[in-house]
Design an enzyme around this catalytic site. Structure first.
Site, PDB file in Angstrom:
ATOM      1  N   ARG A 297       2.804 -19.231  22.381  1.00 34.67           N
ATOM      2  CA  ARG A 297       2.344 -19.335  23.806  1.00 34.67           C
ATOM      3  C   ARG A 297       3.851 -20.449  23.923  1.00 34.67           C
ATOM      4  NH1 ARG A 297      -4.232 -20.844  23.951  1.00 34.67           N
ATOM      5  NH2 ARG A 297      -4.147 -17.916  24.012  1.00 34.67           N
ATOM      6  N   TYR A 441       1.965 -11.868  27.983  1.00 34.22           N
ATOM      7  CA  TYR A 441       1.019 -11.556  27.265  1.00 34.22           C
ATOM      8  C   TYR A 441       1.026 -13.232  26.459  1.00 34.22           C
ATOM      9  CZ  TYR A 441       6.457 -11.475  25.472  1.00 34.22           C
ATOM     10  OH  TYR A 441       7.986 -11.989  25.342  1.00 34.22           O
ATOM     11  N   GLU A 442       0.585 -12.878  24.856  1.00 35.41           N
ATOM     12  CA  GLU A 442      -0.170 -14.114  24.714  1.00 35.41           C
ATOM     13  C   GLU A 442      -1.092 -15.462  25.397  1.00 35.41           C
ATOM     14  OE1 GLU A 442       0.057 -15.061  21.496  1.00 35.41           O
ATOM     15  OE2 GLU A 442       2.750 -13.139  20.648  1.00 35.41           O
ATOM     16  N   GLY A 443      -1.717 -14.504  26.312  1.00 35.62           N
ATOM     17  CA  GLY A 443      -2.789 -15.181  26.922  1.00 35.62           C
ATOM     18  C   GLY A 443      -2.361 -15.184  28.372  1.00 35.62           C
TER      19      GLY A 443
END
Length: 590
Positions: A297, A441-443
């Site tokens: 993140r 992406y990555e949350g």
């Protein structure tokens, strides 16, 4: 495609002058023996050469060719394999890795600056090693001694890569409903069966092996997130002597055809009874995977900064050369038929917005890196605990705010070019496409905002937030602190809004979700205000040493405080409007 030149002067300014990183490293025994100012500068110099001369030239061609899939085999674009071979010779994959297993052990404050260069040069190329670095971090933190001994050294070397296998077709944010199964085997391994999607670097031709970290459920696992375990699943089996054996039952079913990052292989991965080994404790895999996810993140947040800087460099160069119309104040280039567009107020607004947000993000990334270094290496337990709390608080801000403002900056850079910004040869349209994924992406950034407000502020009564606010206030109340009044006013807005939300959250379940995105934006602007004030404090003290450089810092800070920080007024007003306006329509009325 314009050349990329790493902003070494500005990187050193943040690292050495604003944060005085060498002094911090000197007092942390684990770092004092590895790195000093000269070492850091040498690494940055070499990184600038690698990213600017080796990797950046492959950015446009890689985008045009893309990664290719044929019968389960993925090939990267022309030049990627050769560049990657040279790249790993420099030890870049293991830059901040554990020296016990061949990593270089460099501080995160330095690593974030290298990552910015890498993403600015070529986001698709950067992702292959970013996933490997994150996988190494999770293995080092949670795997058994045997697994670490087998896998970490070749992964740090870059001979083996890593991937993160979380998402399934029906399970994205809600990982508690994954269907991938893990069956215990007599030899202590597990048979992993299931399918994962959106797997970055799940298959590629750069490395001789790929180590997949896979979330799966044991037969007797509890329902939901508390029933998830983490498994290490190699593409090829590893023999007792470390050599590669037979292929594991892992295959790439296809790759995605995407808007951007086209040279990065985004794979559908199928596990058909593949051999895997448990990482960490059973049913606690999500916590172990979050070690990697939080690294990624921050890394993906830095993708926003890197792309924004690449866009800014191109936009400034173009604005200095492109002549259109006369400046409102009168002719500047009197020997030409028109003036360079950099003299037009609206072009300056765009360029200054890009500059202010990119350089603010660069400082914020270094600050988060500083807290990661303290959390890992500080001798004092209280100092480590405080740093850990700040890292938890700031990670969702870094991921979402860097990437939100990164896209905004790339769009502004494209706009500076006008019609030429829409044309491939100038590179701006690719940057807009490449950076767009970073908000997803990555949350997704909406999830990051929920994490910030719901888990990191409301859930603990704002304890970590108070630590951050106290540090900002300590600076702002120092004698002659630059922009003290404006900074304190913005800080009070953040604190007051936070207190109001803590109260509202007890009255309505929708308040946190309704306010979270604006709250993250409010937080990000206040954090940047603090960091810009810190940068100005240095610039004022050293103005005589380099009037052009430090004068530019002061002028950019003035723009930020006068033209960008007032946005916090709107964020506060939107938050305090509450959740009710979001629910004025019935579902069928949309």
């Amino acid at each position: 495609m314009p050349d990329y030149n790493a902003p070494l002067r500005d990187l050193r300014f943040v690292l050495h002058e604003v944060f005085d990183a060498p002094s911090l490293w000197a007092r942390l025994p684990a770092l004092a023996e590895r790195v000093d100012a000269d070492t850091a500068d040498a690494i940055l110099e070499e990184a600038a050469k690698v990213t600017g001369q080796l990797i950046a030239p492959l950015n446009r061609s890689g985008d045009e060719e893309g990664a290719q899939w044929r019968e389960g085999v993925v090939t990267t674009p022309a030049g990627f394999r050769e560049a990657y071979a040279t790249y790993i010779e420099g030890g870049w994959v293991g830059l901040s890795g554990n020296p016990e297993f061949g990593g270089l052990g460099m501080p995160k404050m330095l690593a974030v600056q290298f990552e910015e260069m890498l993403y600015a040069a070529n986001s698709s190329f950067a992702l292959y090693s970013a996933l490997s670095s994150g996988a190494c971090l999770a293995i080092d933190a949670h795997a058994s001694a045997d697994l670490k001994q087998i896998y970490l050294a070749p992964m740090y070397e870059g001979r083996w890569a890593g991937s993160m296998c979380l998402t399934e077709a029906h399970a994205g944010t809600d990982l508690g409903i994954i269907r991938t199964r893990a069956e215990p085997q007599a030899d202590g391994s597990y048979a992993i069966t299931g399918s994962k999607i959106f797997i970055t670097g799940g298959e590629q031709d750069l490395t001789e092996n790929i180590i997949h970290l896979v979330l799966a459920k044991l037969p007797d696992a509890p329902a939901g997130p508390k029933g998830i375990s983490l498994f290490l699943v190699p593409k090829r089996m590893v023999e007792a002597d470390g050599s590669l054996g037979a292929a594991n039952a892992v295959s790439c079913g296809s790759i995605e055809h995407k808007m951007g990052i086209k040279a990065s292989a985004t794979c559908v991965m199928n596990f058909d009874g593949a051999s895997g080994w448990l990482v960490g404790e059973a049913n606690k895999g999500l916590a172990a995977m979050f070690t990697m996810m939080n690294y990624e993140r921050l890394s993906i947040g830095i993708q926003g900064i890197g792309c924004a800087d690449a866009s800014y460099q191109g936009a400034v160069a173009y604005a200095r050369e492109r002549i259109q119309s006369r400046a409102p104040s009168g002719p500047v280039a009197k020997d030409k038929s028109a003036d360079p567009i950099i003299h037009h107020p609206d072009v300056r607004r765009m360029l200054l917005t890009m500059k202010a947000m990119t350089e603010g993000g660069r400082a914020f990334a270094c600050y988060v890196g500083q807290q990661l270094d303290l959390a890992k290496f500080a001798i004092d337990a209280d100092e480590r605990q405080r740093a850990e709390a700040l890292v938890a608080l700031l990670t969702p801000v870094a991921k979402a705010f860097f990437t939100d403002t990164g896209l905004d900056s790339c769009v502004l850079g494209q706009q500076v070019f006008g019609g030429h910004g829409y044309i491939r040869e100038w590179g701006q349209e690719q940057l807009v496409r490449d950076v767009r994924i970073a908000q997803i992406y990555e949350g997704t950034n909406g999830i990051q905002a929920l994490d910030l407000l719901g888990r990191k502020v409301v859930a603990n009564g704002g304890a970590a937030l108070k630590l951050f606010c106290a540090e900002v206030r300590d600076f702002a109340t120092q004698p002659a602190a630059p922009y003290a009044a404006e900074l304190l006013e913005a800080l009070q807005r953040l604190e007051g809004t936070s207190e109001w939300l803590l109260q509202q959250a007890t009255r309505s379940p929708n308040e946190v979700g309704a306010a979270s995105v604006e709250y993250l934006q409010l937080f990000g602007h206040v954090a940047y205000a603090w960091l810009w004030a810190r940068m100005v404090a240095v610039a004022e003290a050293r103005q005589a040493e380099d009037e052009a450089f430090y004068g530019a810092k002061r002028a950019t800070a003035e723009f930020f405080f006068r033209r960008l920080l007032p946005r916090t007024l709107a964020f506060e007003a939107s938050i305090r409007a509450g959740a009710e306006p979001l629910f004025g329509l019935a579902s069928e009325q949309f």
